[in-house]
Design a protein around this motif. Structure first.
Motif, PDB file in Angstrom:
ATOM      1  N   LEU A 124      -5.076   7.830   2.095  1.00 44.96           N
ATOM      2  CA  LEU A 124      -5.328   6.882   1.023  1.00 44.96           C
ATOM      3  C   LEU A 124      -4.785   5.472   1.231  1.00 44.96           C
ATOM      4  O   LEU A 124      -5.357   4.539   0.583  1.00 44.96           O
ATOM      5  CB  LEU A 124      -4.475   7.539  -0.269  1.00 44.96           C
ATOM      6  CG  LEU A 124      -4.939   8.547  -0.811  1.00 44.96           C
ATOM      7  CD1 LEU A 124      -3.844   9.442  -1.843  1.00 44.96           C
ATOM      8  CD2 LEU A 124      -6.409   8.296  -1.637  1.00 44.96           C
ATOM      9  N   ALA A 183       0.672  -0.780   0.176  1.00 42.40           N
ATOM     10  CA  ALA A 183       0.078  -0.010  -0.073  1.00 42.40           C
ATOM     11  C   ALA A 183       0.979   1.162   0.193  1.00 42.40           C
ATOM     12  O   ALA A 183       0.498   2.057  -0.690  1.00 42.40           O
ATOM     13  CB  ALA A 183      -1.025  -0.007   1.072  1.00 42.40           C
ATOM     14  N   LEU A 221      -8.656   7.973  -9.184  1.00 43.75           N
ATOM     15  CA  LEU A 221      -9.370   7.089  -8.047  1.00 43.75           C
ATOM     16  C   LEU A 221     -10.947   6.926  -8.026  1.00 43.75           C
ATOM     17  O   LEU A 221     -11.295   5.916  -7.663  1.00 43.75           O
ATOM     18  CB  LEU A 221      -8.678   7.248  -6.596  1.00 43.75           C
ATOM     19  CG  LEU A 221      -7.164   7.413  -6.619  1.00 43.75           C
ATOM     20  CD1 LEU A 221      -6.755   7.810  -4.856  1.00 43.75           C
ATOM     21  CD2 LEU A 221      -6.512   6.062  -6.988  1.00 43.75           C
ATOM     22  N   LYS A 241      -7.674   2.998   2.196  1.00 39.31           N
ATOM     23  CA  LYS A 241      -8.794   2.514   1.209  1.00 39.31           C
ATOM     24  C   LYS A 241     -10.086   2.883   1.904  1.00 39.31           C
ATOM     25  O   LYS A 241     -10.841   1.780   1.889  1.00 39.31           O
ATOM     26  CB  LYS A 241      -8.378   1.246   0.626  1.00 39.31           C
ATOM     27  CG  LYS A 241      -7.363   1.327  -0.174  1.00 39.31           C
ATOM     28  CD  LYS A 241      -7.449  -0.253  -0.997  1.00 39.31           C
ATOM     29  CE  LYS A 241      -6.409  -0.361  -2.093  1.00 39.31           C
ATOM     30  NZ  LYS A 241      -5.058  -0.310  -2.009  1.00 39.31           N
ATOM     31  N   THR A 300     -12.800   8.598  -5.829  1.00 45.09           N
ATOM     32  CA  THR A 300     -12.944   8.225  -4.153  1.00 45.09           C
ATOM     33  C   THR A 300     -14.118   9.152  -3.878  1.00 45.09           C
ATOM     34  O   THR A 300     -14.452   9.907  -4.672  1.00 45.09           O
ATOM     35  CB  THR A 300     -11.996   8.570  -3.261  1.00 45.09           C
ATOM     36  OG1 THR A 300     -11.329   9.820  -3.984  1.00 45.09           O
ATOM     37  CG2 THR A 300     -10.802   7.366  -3.678  1.00 45.09           C
TER      38      THR A 300
END
Length: 370
Positions: free
Chosen positions: A148, A113, A183, A151, A185
């Motif tokens: 980030l 990650a 992304l 997640k 998001t």
């Protein structure tokens, strides 16, 4: 139902109510910006979503699960603060993965990650440095990276750019926008800067005194503000608000207003529905860019009205020249081309795009629907 649902959420501190029945449904992948002046309740609402503030009334749900009373660590949200909140004794890499470590994520997964996010944010060469060795922009990237790597379902940003200088703010704004596009998001972002709100968001909630004044896309907020507060808060320079009266001429409604010398000027409305306001006072709203020199007027508009008026102040700004005049007894700003020939004290011909004009009821301050 949204990905994040805020339903009739209120917040009270003793006898003081700081949030009044907020209803917002945020869809998955949306970038919602909460914008408003200091004390309007936007940070309180963000803290309620995060679980840092208890909800007095109403409820908040994430992915269909009501999170009232759920501990912040159990909400699967990540927050980026104004102050960065980095541990000074840890390296960049340790700061970014500390939350994963506390949640028992195995080392190989943490490393994967970290590698992925640090490369995305272009800080992979900084992983062994301490926060004190970084610039403000780099520290902000680390704070974003820490969020980030987890997640989460929802990212919460609390005025993350306010500590940066003007150029860095613009650069980081672009980076956050690109990051969201890449992304997809779900982001809720708090700011008092209306430029940030307009450039970053897919939707904006304009707040004042604990109420959501308007919820809509940047274009809706800018072109059709719900009330005088939204009209004057969003936009730089702000929308011109000019006292006027609706009169009929040749069977068409016009806005009658006084120029700098007291003479009456009439500007024809594009919407015939304003006829129902004949003889009544209104507040005419026109953005500065909708008042310009005839050569710079929007050729696609079907209703450009000429207006001769005396100039009081000129302000060259490089790309544009801002011109101040008096209309309806108030200062009004026009946005002209950089090379427009205009001088203070002289009469000048202006072109007003009445397709872009809106009007407000002076008593209620709400936009009039023609």
């Amino acid at each position: 139902m949204g990905f994040l649902d805020i339903r009739n959420a209120s917040k009270t501190y003793g006898p003081v109510k700081v949030l009044h029945g907020v209803d917002i449904a945020v869809q998955e992948g949306e970038f919602l910006v909460l914008v408003g002046p200091s004390g309007c309740g936007k940070s309180t609402l963000l803290n309620m979503i995060a679980g840092l503030e208890a909800i007095t009334d109403g409820e908040i749900a994430i992915k269909g699960r009501v999170v009232n009373g759920v501990h912040p660590s159990k909400r699967n949200i990540a927050m980026v603060f104004q102050s960065y909140a980095l541990y000074p004794n840890m390296t960049v890499g340790q700061n970014m993965t500390f939350g994963l470590e506390m949640h028992g994520v195995p080392r190989p997964e943490r490393d994967r990650a970290l590698a992925e996010v640090s490369k995305l944010l272009q800080i992979d060469h900084l992983l062994d440095r301490k926060p004190g060795q970084l610039s403000g922009g780099q520290r902000q990237r680390v704070a974003m990276g820490r969020a980030l790597v987890r997640k989460p379902d929802v990212f919460l940003f609390d005025e993350p750019l306010s500590n940066l200088d003007a150029k860095l703010r613009v650069d980081m704004r672009t980076e956050i926008k690109k990051l969201h596009q890449k992304l997809g998001t779900t982001i809720v972002y708090v700011t008092h800067d209306q430029i940030e709100a307009m450039t970053l968001s897919t939707r904006i909630a304009v707040m004042n005194k604990g109420h959501v004044q308007q919820l809509g896309t940047p274009r809706e907020i800018y072109d059709t503000p719900a009330n005088l507060f939204v009209a004057t808060f969003m936009g730089s320079p702000a929308m011109n608000i000019i006292p006027a009266r609706v009169v009929m001429q040749d069977g068409t409604p016009h806005a009658a207003l006084a120029d700098a010398d007291g003479a009456e000027r009439r500007l024809r409305f594009s919407q015939r529905g304003f006829a129902q306001w004949e003889g009544r006072e209104i507040l005419l709203g026109i953005r500065p860019e909708a008042i310009t020199d005839p050569e710079g007027a929007d050729r696609k508009s079907g209703n450009i009205q000429g207006l001769a008026n005396r100039v009081t102040v000129t302000e060259p700004s490089g790309a544009d020249t801002f011109v101040t005049m008096t209309l309806g007894g108030r200062d009004a700003i026009a946005r002209m081309r950089a090379d427009a020939t205009v001088a203070a004290g002289q009469m000048h011909d202006f072109a007003v795009n009445m397709d872009k004009a809106v009007a407000f009821d002076p008593k209620t301050e709400m936009r009039i629907e023609p």
